[in-house]
Design an enzyme around this catalytic site. Structure first.
Site, PDB file in Angstrom:
ATOM      1  N   MET A 323       0.786  -1.049  -0.091  1.00  0.00           N
ATOM      2  CA  MET A 323      -0.056  -0.101  -0.089  1.00  0.00           C
ATOM      3  C   MET A 323       0.957   1.230   0.045  1.00  0.00           C
ATOM      4  SD  MET A 323      -2.987  -1.134  -0.253  1.00  0.00           S
ATOM      5  CE  MET A 323      -4.130   0.143   0.056  1.00  0.00           C
ATOM      6  N   ASP A 343      10.665   3.567   5.991  1.00  0.00           N
ATOM      7  CA  ASP A 343      10.451   2.396   6.269  1.00  0.00           C
ATOM      8  C   ASP A 343      11.636   1.679   7.205  1.00  0.00           C
ATOM      9  OD1 ASP A 343      10.083  -0.848   6.176  1.00  0.00           O
ATOM     10  OD2 ASP A 343       8.815  -0.179   4.612  1.00  0.00           O
ATOM     11  N   VAL A 401       2.631  -2.291   9.191  1.00  0.00           N
ATOM     12  CA  VAL A 401       1.878  -3.682   9.753  1.00  0.00           C
ATOM     13  C   VAL A 401       0.550  -3.250  10.568  1.00  0.00           C
ATOM     14  CG1 VAL A 401       3.796  -5.233   9.535  1.00  0.00           C
ATOM     15  CG2 VAL A 401       3.552  -3.735  11.531  1.00  0.00           C
ATOM     16  N   SER A 429      -6.816  -1.246   7.974  1.00  0.00           N
ATOM     17  CA  SER A 429      -8.090  -1.532   7.393  1.00  0.00           C
ATOM     18  C   SER A 429      -9.055  -2.041   8.492  1.00  0.00           C
ATOM     19  CB  SER A 429      -8.030  -2.540   6.267  1.00  0.00           C
ATOM     20  OG  SER A 429      -6.927  -3.591   6.715  1.00  0.00           O
ATOM     21  N   HIS A 450      -8.428   5.398   4.300  1.00  0.00           N
ATOM     22  CA  HIS A 450      -8.373   4.058   4.018  1.00  0.00           C
ATOM     23  C   HIS A 450      -8.734   3.804   2.246  1.00  0.00           C
ATOM     24  CE1 HIS A 450     -10.382  -0.322   4.153  1.00  0.00           C
ATOM     25  NE2 HIS A 450      -9.109  -0.505   4.064  1.00  0.00           N
ATOM     26  N   GLU A 462     -12.013   5.609   2.008  1.00  0.00           N
ATOM     27  CA  GLU A 462     -13.104   5.968   3.231  1.00  0.00           C
ATOM     28  C   GLU A 462     -12.268   6.839   4.109  1.00  0.00           C
ATOM     29  OE1 GLU A 462     -15.449   1.878   4.089  1.00  0.00           O
ATOM     30  OE2 GLU A 462     -13.625   1.766   4.657  1.00  0.00           O
ATOM     31  N   ASN A 500     -15.837  -2.978   4.060  1.00  0.00           N
ATOM     32  CA  ASN A 500     -15.310  -4.315   4.617  1.00  0.00           C
ATOM     33  C   ASN A 500     -16.298  -5.015   5.505  1.00  0.00           C
ATOM     34  OD1 ASN A 500     -13.025  -4.223   2.919  1.00  0.00           O
ATOM     35  ND2 ASN A 500     -11.706  -3.838   4.608  1.00  0.00           N
TER      36      ASN A 500
HETATM   37  P1  NAI Z   1       3.033  -4.659   3.928  1.00  0.00           P
HETATM   38  O1  NAI Z   1       3.530  -5.756   4.826  1.00  0.00           O
HETATM   39  O2  NAI Z   1       2.904  -4.853   2.417  1.00  0.00           O
HETATM   40  O3  NAI Z   1       3.946  -3.376   4.205  1.00  0.00           O
HETATM   41  C1  NAI Z   1       4.100  -2.882   5.279  1.00  0.00           C
HETATM   42  C2  NAI Z   1       5.576  -2.189   5.331  1.00  0.00           C
HETATM   43  O4  NAI Z   1       5.578  -1.540   6.332  1.00  0.00           O
HETATM   44  C3  NAI Z   1       6.710  -3.206   5.353  1.00  0.00           C
HETATM   45  O5  NAI Z   1       7.593  -2.735   4.309  1.00  0.00           O
HETATM   46  C4  NAI Z   1       7.541  -2.903   6.703  1.00  0.00           C
HETATM   47  O6  NAI Z   1       8.849  -3.036   6.665  1.00  0.00           O
HETATM   48  C5  NAI Z   1       6.978  -1.585   6.939  1.00  0.00           C
HETATM   49  N1  NAI Z   1       7.121  -1.284   8.504  1.00  0.00           N
HETATM   50  C6  NAI Z   1       6.690  -1.831   9.471  1.00  0.00           C
HETATM   51  N2  NAI Z   1       7.113  -1.322  10.595  1.00  0.00           N
HETATM   52  C7  NAI Z   1       7.431  -0.217  10.512  1.00  0.00           C
HETATM   53  C8  NAI Z   1       7.534   1.023  11.175  1.00  0.00           C
HETATM   54  N3  NAI Z   1       7.662   1.119  12.269  1.00  0.00           N
HETATM   55  N4  NAI Z   1       7.734   2.133  10.381  1.00  0.00           N
HETATM   56  C9  NAI Z   1       7.926   2.020   8.981  1.00  0.00           C
HETATM   57  N5  NAI Z   1       7.615   0.930   8.116  1.00  0.00           N
HETATM   58  C10 NAI Z   1       7.389  -0.016   8.898  1.00  0.00           C
HETATM   59  O7  NAI Z   1       1.496  -4.086   4.374  1.00  0.00           O
HETATM   60  P2  NAI Z   1       0.360  -3.528   3.436  1.00  0.00           P
HETATM   61  O8  NAI Z   1      -0.473  -4.539   2.867  1.00  0.00           O
HETATM   62  O9  NAI Z   1       0.922  -2.457   2.483  1.00  0.00           O
HETATM   63  O10 NAI Z   1      -0.690  -2.755   4.561  1.00  0.00           O
HETATM   64  C11 NAI Z   1      -0.109  -1.674   5.101  1.00  0.00           C
HETATM   65  C12 NAI Z   1      -1.295  -1.332   5.947  1.00  0.00           C
HETATM   66  O11 NAI Z   1      -2.329  -0.939   5.044  1.00  0.00           O
HETATM   67  C13 NAI Z   1      -1.893  -2.053   7.098  1.00  0.00           C
HETATM   68  O12 NAI Z   1      -2.423  -1.334   7.997  1.00  0.00           O
HETATM   69  C14 NAI Z   1      -3.142  -2.851   6.186  1.00  0.00           C
HETATM   70  O13 NAI Z   1      -4.234  -3.058   6.804  1.00  0.00           O
HETATM   71  C15 NAI Z   1      -3.565  -1.605   5.353  1.00  0.00           C
HETATM   72  N6  NAI Z   1      -4.244  -2.015   4.239  1.00  0.00           N
HETATM   73  C16 NAI Z   1      -4.021  -2.970   3.358  1.00  0.00           C
HETATM   74  C17 NAI Z   1      -4.472  -3.374   2.120  1.00  0.00           C
HETATM   75  C18 NAI Z   1      -4.153  -4.646   1.360  1.00  0.00           C
HETATM   76  O14 NAI Z   1      -4.766  -4.833   0.397  1.00  0.00           O
HETATM   77  N7  NAI Z   1      -2.936  -5.077   1.371  1.00  0.00           N
HETATM   78  C19 NAI Z   1      -5.842  -2.625   1.781  1.00  0.00           C
HETATM   79  C20 NAI Z   1      -6.229  -1.358   2.479  1.00  0.00           C
HETATM   80  C21 NAI Z   1      -5.544  -1.087   3.679  1.00  0.00           C
END
Ligand code: NAI
Length: 717
Positions: A323, A343, A401, A429, A450, A462, A500
């Protein structure tokens, strides 16, 4: 009444007609405007000193937005609709027959009737400004271009290119318009007016440029009847594939174009008017026009009182994952502002930048952006492993995360470094916005934003409001979302927010259907034939089983009385079946493509496949009715402000079939009381999860969703 058209005739015989409707942001062909234009055409035809006329717009960003959609929405008599089409055709044909060359000088959005009058000019000159679109979006409103568009566009750009635009209701960018021959010249924006004048003077001097047109190859194909048949057959197949027969307008448009091409202009116009007569009064057109109005309303207004949106000069994204990378790209691309992308790992950062770079490269390939421009925008994204640069940001969005403690800690850190005025958003989410902001100094600036996956394609945001969130923070997210080209819908923080939460009820029911012995393909097919873009099993694979299971746990804990899942869900994840990203889920995958449902699933989950040829309609009923029941609760709890907002969110966020007008509108059209009876019948068979809730009963008492929840006023200010 104030004039909409202004005529000026220069000494050299160059007439300029400027369309500038008073008190409107966009020029629209209302009845009054059409009458005025009709009188003007009579006047022009008698002015012998005119040697060339230019049609231009007085509006800065819009040439002509099209016909008056409200007039189409209100029409109930097919004969009246047909007459309206005839009148427009005749007027534009009279314009076309003027005794001197005419030029449409298009320097702004040009839609529907705007394109049709341009097609009635001898030349179309187009500014090269990036945001301009020109097209015939009528089929998206459930009708066909009805003022000559179906007959005149093929004449100008050839059959293939015309069908491509008309059947999908597509609007094209300036470069594409020039390439297909719709525009005769692409003029640089800064000197547009000067260049138009020069072109017109050339026309007056007899230096008539050769009209452009379709490519040689296309012409050869389209010139002979057999070639034309191939083009029509292919187009028909494509339409049926994309509309699944749910949208009558594109097929009708295809027939109108066929008539125009094979029987000539007059026959084409007659067919066009007949099609308008039939389609304009159809429920599908009314639903699509309703959707158009909802989108327009979401594009403007909707701000809460008591807080000016923050000025955004500098932004930051936390988390460079699936995302975060997408969000950084869209911020840099659309806001054109610096983006700090942070990150905890350099590998993740590199991946995030690569993801953003890939999206920019795609835009270059599609010619939406020039290469240097894409490179400049990509360079706006600055990767970082620490908070350097965060002391100046106006807006931060977190996409790390999905763990509450981690998010809480990060927000507390962030609040200590970012300016006190910065708006701090989370892309969570499922977590509560209030919990995320609990340890944050000034939690009123914490808000949910969102996005849906993939960020560049999904149109919904959202805007998630916590107990303490300020109007300023909410308004900032609304404004940013719009600038990103997204549709913002304000929702209250709570389990699953809106989309959702509703979707979970369909997903759970799909799992129960499988559990009873249905085949996955029958379930997916039932949902698709009902109009959903994807069936529940294909969708779960796309979302990722880990995410889906995680959300299912959160939501079933939140709504234990009515949302339960079969107990085998976790087994899918344990078996490594994470869906598309693992190339293994409910479906089998080959070379990155989903092929067919995996027959192994039944054994793995201990399910016996025993139901053959089920009734698709009954399955769809079971998938949709639980959402209707829950929608009433969401509205009563003020999770969402109105039935229209709920409908728009479902269409934009899940692809709920637009031709049905939205979940609430569909329920109203069926009769909510009748749906409640069906729910009762299912409850007798399947249990209390189907029992109509009290909130739904109150909807019935009030005469339907739209009569009970039509108010657009915000939940609080
Ligand atoms: P992801 O696992 O692909 O990416 C998360 C990233 O955050 C990783 O690169 C990780 O190294 C980094 N990270 C972890 N702790 C950190 C910190 N303290 N500071 C900076 N970076 C940090 O996860 P994704 O899928 O991108 O999801 C991210 C957020 O978006 C979550 O809250 C998820 O619920 C939400 N979301 C995800 C959707 C999806 O379809 N994947 C859709 C809508 C929302």
């Amino acid at each position: 009444m104030a004039q909409a058209f202004h005529l000026d005739i220069a000494d050299n015989g160059l007439a300029t007609v400027v369309f500038d409707q008073p008190d409107r942001k966009a020029n629209v062909f209302t009845r009054e405007a059409m009458e005025e234009l009709s009188a003007l055409v009579s006047q022009l035809s008698e002015r012998s000193e005119i040697r060339c006329a230019v049609l231009a717009s007085g509006k800065e960003r819009i040439f002509i937005a099209g016909a008056d959609v409200d007039a189409i929405a209100g029409v109930t008599d097919p004969a009246e609709a047909e007459r309206g089409s005839r009148e427009g055709q005749e007027l534009f044909d009279r314009w076309e027959a003027l005794p001197f060359p005419t030029i449409a000088a298009v320097r702004g959005a040009c839609m529907g009737g705007g394109t049709e009058i341009s097609l009635s000019c001898d030349y179309i000159l187009l500014s090269d400004r990036e945001d301009i679109r020109i097209g015939l979006p009528e089929t998206k409103l459930g009708i066909v271009p009805g003022w000559g568009g179906c007959t005149k566009l093929p004449r100008k750009v050839g059959l293939t290119a015309a069908l491509d635009m008309i059947l999908a209701g597509k609007a094209v960018r300036p470069y594409k318009a020039f390439k297909i021959g719709l525009a005769d010249a692409l003029l640089p924006e800064p000197s547009f007016h000067r260049e138009v004048r020069r072109f017109a003077e050339g026309v007056i001097a007899g230096k008539t440029p050769k009209p452009r047109g379709s490519s040689f190859k296309a012409k050869m194909l389209e010139k002979n009847p057999l070639g034309r048949r191939i083009v029509f057959d292919q187009a028909r197949k494509q339409v049926l594939k994309t509309t699944k027969g749910n949208y009558p307008a594109p097929l009708r448009a295809l027939e109108v174009v066929r008539t125009a091409v094979s029987e000539g202009h007059r026959a084409g116009l007659a067919a066009e008017a007949r099609a308008i007569g039939e389609l304009a009064v159809s429920p599908v057109a009314k639903n699509l026009i309703h959707l158009f109005h909802m989108i327009e309303a979401a594009k403007s207004g909707g701000f809460l009182e008591g807080g000016e949106p923050a000025k955004i000069r500098s932004t930051a994204v936390l988390g460079a994952g699936v995302m975060g990378g997408g969000i950084a790209q869209i911020l840099a691309g659309k806001l054109d502002a610096p983006v700090r992308l942070k990150d905890i790992g350099s590998e993740a950062l590199a991946k995030g930048i690569e993801h953003a770079g890939g999206l920019f490269r795609k835009q270059v390939r599609r010619r939406w952006l020039s290469k240097p421009e894409a490179e400049r925008k990509l360079a706006l994204i600055r990767p970082t492993l620490d908070y350097s640069g965060f002391e100046n940001v106006d807006f931060v969005i977190e996409a790390i995360v999905e763990k509450l403690e981690v998010k809480q800690a990060v927000f507390a850190e962030l609040a200590a470094i970012a300016p006190q005025t910065a708006v701090l958003a989370s892309n969570t989410s499922s977590l509560s916005i209030d919990s995320i902001g609990k340890n944050t100094a000034h939690p009123e600036r914490v808000v949910g934003m969102h996005f849906f996956n993939p960020v560049d394609r999904m149109p919904l945001v959202e805007v998630v409001v916590g107990e303490t969130t300020s109007a300023r923070a909410i308004n900032t997210i609304i404004e940013i979302s719009r600038k990103l080209g997204k549709t913002p819908i304000v929702v209250k923080s709570g389990p699953g927010f809106l989309v959702n939460r509703l979707l979970a009820f369909t997903m759970a029911e799909a799992m129960w259907l499988l559990n009873e012995g249905h085949r996955m393909e029958d379930l997916d097919r039932a949902a698709s034939s009902w109009g959903m873009p994807m069936g529940p099993y294909a969708l779960t694979d796309e979302v990722g089983l880990d995410t889906a299971v995680h959300v299912s746990h959160i939501l079933s804990e939140a709504f234990p009385d009515r949302l339960t899942y079969p107990n085998w869900m976790d087994r899918m994840v344990e078996d490594g079946r994470l869906g598309t990203k693992a190339q293994k889920g409910f479906y089998l995958y080959e070379k990155g493509r989903r092929t067919r449902p995996d027959p192994e699933i039944y054994r793995l989950l201990g399910i016996e496949r025993k139901i053959d040829n089920p009734d698709s309609g009954r399955i769809a009923e079971r998938l949709i009715l639980p959402m209707v029941n829950e929608a009433a609760r969401c509205l009563e709890e003020e999770v969402v402000r109105s039935a229209a907002d709920l409908d728009l969110a479902m269409i934009m966020g899940t692809g709920f079939p637009p031709f049905r007008g939205g979940l609430c509108r569909w329920a109203d059209s069926q009769g909510v009381a009748k749906l409640a009876e069906e729910m009762e019948a299912w409850a007798e068979k399947l249990g209390d999860r189907f029992r109509p809730g009290d909130a739904l009963e109150r909807v019935i008492e009030s005469g339907g969703f739209y009569s009970k929840y039509s108010r657009p006023d915000p939940p609080r200010t």
